[in-house]
Design a protein around this motif. Sequence first.
Motif, short mmCIF file in Angstrom:
data_model
loop_
_atom_site.label_atom_id
_atom_site.label_comp_id
_atom_site.label_asym_id
_atom_site.label_seq_id
_atom_site.Cartn_x
_atom_site.Cartn_y
_atom_site.Cartn_z
N VAL A 22 51.45 47.96 57.76
CA VAL A 22 50.24 47.18 58.54
C VAL A 22 50.67 46.06 59.27
O VAL A 22 50.32 46.13 60.50
CB VAL A 22 49.30 46.28 57.32
N GLY A 23 51.77 45.49 58.98
CA GLY A 23 52.74 44.51 59.90
C GLY A 23 53.17 45.41 61.21
O GLY A 23 52.91 44.62 62.18
N ALA A 24 53.53 46.81 60.99
CA ALA A 24 53.90 47.56 62.14
C ALA A 24 52.67 47.84 63.02
O ALA A 24 52.74 47.62 64.46
CB ALA A 24 54.57 48.83 61.76
N LEU A 25 51.42 47.92 62.37
CA LEU A 25 50.22 48.25 63.22
C LEU A 25 49.81 47.09 64.05
O LEU A 25 49.50 46.98 65.06
CB LEU A 25 49.36 48.86 62.26
N LEU A 26 49.84 45.89 63.31
CA LEU A 26 49.49 44.75 63.99
C LEU A 26 50.43 44.57 65.31
O LEU A 26 50.09 43.99 66.36
CB LEU A 26 49.53 43.63 62.86
N LEU A 27 51.68 44.62 64.89
CA LEU A 27 52.53 44.43 66.15
C LEU A 27 52.61 45.28 67.16
O LEU A 27 52.73 45.06 68.47
CB LEU A 27 53.96 44.27 65.64
N THR A 28 52.22 46.46 66.91
CA THR A 28 52.00 47.53 67.81
C THR A 28 50.62 47.16 68.59
O THR A 28 50.64 47.25 69.86
CB THR A 28 51.80 48.92 67.37
N TRP A 29 49.62 46.80 68.09
CA TRP A 29 48.27 46.45 68.90
C TRP A 29 48.65 45.28 69.75
O TRP A 29 48.42 45.16 71.12
CB TRP A 29 47.31 45.79 67.71
N LEU A 30 49.61 44.34 69.14
CA LEU A 30 49.88 42.95 70.09
C LEU A 30 50.81 43.59 71.33
O LEU A 30 50.72 43.23 72.51
CB LEU A 30 50.59 42.17 69.32
N LEU A 31 51.68 44.51 71.15
CA LEU A 31 52.57 45.15 72.11
C LEU A 31 51.77 45.67 73.01
O LEU A 31 52.09 45.61 74.37
CB LEU A 31 53.48 46.47 71.28
N ALA A 32 50.71 46.37 72.63
CA ALA A 32 49.81 47.09 73.78
C ALA A 32 49.03 46.11 74.59
O ALA A 32 49.01 46.13 75.79
CB ALA A 32 48.69 47.97 72.90
N GLU A 33 48.50 45.03 73.75
CA GLU A 33 47.73 43.96 74.42
C GLU A 33 48.71 43.33 75.36
O GLU A 33 48.41 42.75 76.55
CB GLU A 33 47.31 42.91 73.40
N ALA A 34 50.11 43.16 75.16
CA ALA A 34 51.00 42.31 75.98
C ALA A 34 51.24 43.14 77.12
O ALA A 34 51.45 42.52 78.17
CB ALA A 34 52.28 42.12 75.20
N VAL A 35 51.46 44.27 76.88
CA VAL A 35 51.57 45.39 78.22
C VAL A 35 50.50 45.25 79.20
O VAL A 35 50.66 45.15 80.43
CB VAL A 35 51.85 46.67 77.92
N ILE A 36 49.16 45.25 78.56
CA ILE A 36 48.12 45.07 79.66
C ILE A 36 47.98 43.90 80.35
O ILE A 36 47.86 43.74 81.41
CB ILE A 36 46.67 45.40 78.57
N ASP A 37 48.18 42.89 79.49
CA ASP A 37 48.49 41.34 79.91
C ASP A 37 49.68 41.25 81.13
O ASP A 37 49.24 40.80 82.00
CB ASP A 37 48.59 40.25 78.89
N MET A 38 50.77 41.80 80.84
CA MET A 38 51.85 41.55 81.54
C MET A 38 51.53 42.67 83.06
O MET A 38 52.39 42.14 83.85
CB MET A 38 52.83 41.80 81.06
N ALA A 39 51.05 43.55 82.71
CA ALA A 39 50.74 44.30 83.99
C ALA A 39 50.13 43.44 85.15
O ALA A 39 50.20 44.07 86.43
CB ALA A 39 49.86 45.46 83.67
N ASP A 40 49.06 42.52 84.99
CA ASP A 40 48.58 41.80 86.18
C ASP A 40 49.49 40.73 86.52
O ASP A 40 49.96 39.96 85.79
CB ASP A 40 47.45 41.03 85.50
N PRO A 41 50.01 40.69 87.75
CA PRO A 41 50.97 39.78 88.29
C PRO A 41 50.49 38.25 88.01
O PRO A 41 51.16 37.16 87.85
CB PRO A 41 51.12 40.03 89.57
N GLU A 42 49.27 38.06 88.09
CA GLU A 42 48.64 36.68 88.05
C GLU A 42 49.09 36.08 86.71
O GLU A 42 48.90 34.65 86.82
CB GLU A 42 46.91 36.84 88.35
N ASN A 43 49.34 36.98 85.67
CA ASN A 43 49.50 36.34 84.45
C ASN A 43 50.90 35.74 84.31
O ASN A 43 51.42 35.66 83.00
CB ASN A 43 49.12 37.31 83.53
N SER A 44 51.76 36.13 85.18
CA SER A 44 53.31 35.64 85.29
C SER A 44 53.50 34.27 85.59
O SER A 44 52.69 33.58 86.30
CB SER A 44 54.05 36.72 85.76
N TYR A 45 54.68 33.80 85.41
CA TYR A 45 55.08 32.36 85.71
C TYR A 45 55.06 32.45 87.19
O TYR A 45 54.67 31.29 87.89
CB TYR A 45 56.24 32.06 85.15
N SER A 46 55.87 33.21 87.72
CA SER A 46 56.10 33.42 89.22
C SER A 46 54.87 33.53 90.06
O SER A 46 54.64 33.36 91.26
CB SER A 46 57.14 34.31 89.56
#
Length: 504
Positions: free
Chosen positions: A420-444
Amino acid sequence: MQDEIAGADPPSGLKADAIGFTDALVIGLNSTSPAYSLAAVIGPLVALAGVYAPGVLVASFVPMLLIASAFYYLNRADQDCGTTFSWVTRAMGPWAGWLGGWAVAMTGVLVIGSLADVAVTFGLLTVGLDGLAGNDVVRQALAVLLILVMTAVCVIGTEASARVQNVLILAQVACLLAFAVVALQRVYAGTAAAGALLPAVGWLDPFGAGGAALTGGLLLGVFTYWGWESAVNLTEEVKDPSSAPGRAGVWSTVVLLVTYVSVAFAVVAYAGPAFLSDNAGEEEYVFSLLAESVLGGWDWVLLLAVSTSAVASTQTTIIPASRTVLSMARRGALPAHLARIHPRHRTPHTSTWWVAGVAIAWYLVVNRISANALFDSLTALSLLIAFYYALTGVACAVYYRHHLTRSVRGFLFIGAGPVVGALLLTWLLAEAVIDMADPENSYSGVSWFGLGPPLVIGLGIVLTGVAVMLVRRRSSAAYWSERPGVAGPEHAPGTGSSRRRPGR
């Protein structure tokens, strides 16, 4: 001494029984850098979840505890300082194990320079040298010097590292508690800031701000708890290695939960969500301002807490990276010279200096690009962290799969919980990839190859790892011939027995 006089070879392994459970617990706590982690995430977390930030921190604790259970049971079967690398290799084969080890090692490389930078910045602010803190050349030079000093402490010996960590954790916790107590006292006395709120039990509801806020908050929460497993990387150097390191890892997550939630309540109650969310991107500004407002002339106490937190984590973050590299090298997954042990101190001096050297190079090069690029590299950490934590959780269930139906406890804590912990983290990993794909969400806020810089950095590290893995596969076949296995009777949960790797 008698062995040396007799001409015997010096011990080739790490120094056994060098530290105890409490020392391992302290190192696990300091690796997370509690004060700095709070300083870095409390603003963005409140911006997402408002007064429900403490509840999100509680929710973030759940996957960490479940993965900590996996670390505990896998450590009982294999007391290898490579932890994820060794365990995943044993359970799932060398390819998955190599990638897990690479992820652990690279997290250290990415974050060590930033931690040293924060330690120097807040240290200078503590003594009123704000001008030097803003001088890039001075700050970076001092950060590199700090990394070298902390690396030397790691090489001198695990006992020396533990003594330094004990002092730093006491200073850090004392400063944090003093700040929290005074802040809450002023809230109830009615002398807090204009936006102050009385704490409420309802703030512990992680769903109070909605599902989207919870998802974003959990990503931040993973970063705040990350590092507790450093205690387990010392398994070959801790007394009672089959259980003490795993227990230290589990208890580290519990102590962190209490610390984070307590301070979060104090900060949100005193400053109010509006102030914190308005200054979400300026953690140094927020904490220095809060310190002055809450503690007056004693504002240096909170700044010192953040500085000592980062100093401690600079040192302890070197430990899991260097031990993982050592484990990989002695199995043939990395060049053999990285497995050298110092004949006197019995620490992995070669891998330790290599980790520090690469971390310094990364810190200086990325800073040449921009300060925002350094923050983007830290954002990429969440990808690697979620990956190797999830991999470890799955490895636990796979390795013990023949024991999962023998007891309810085994099914829950060795199988279902880690998965369950692994599944939660995998879900968060997928969400992070989607979020980071948008340059507007980066610091720079800029685009690298049409993607956000954090995602490019994360993918670059993974692809580099795959390339290095393929090169090593051609030059060293011994490790790649290993086949995954399962837990035998001697590793069954509840037997109290374990087996070290041969030659240890």
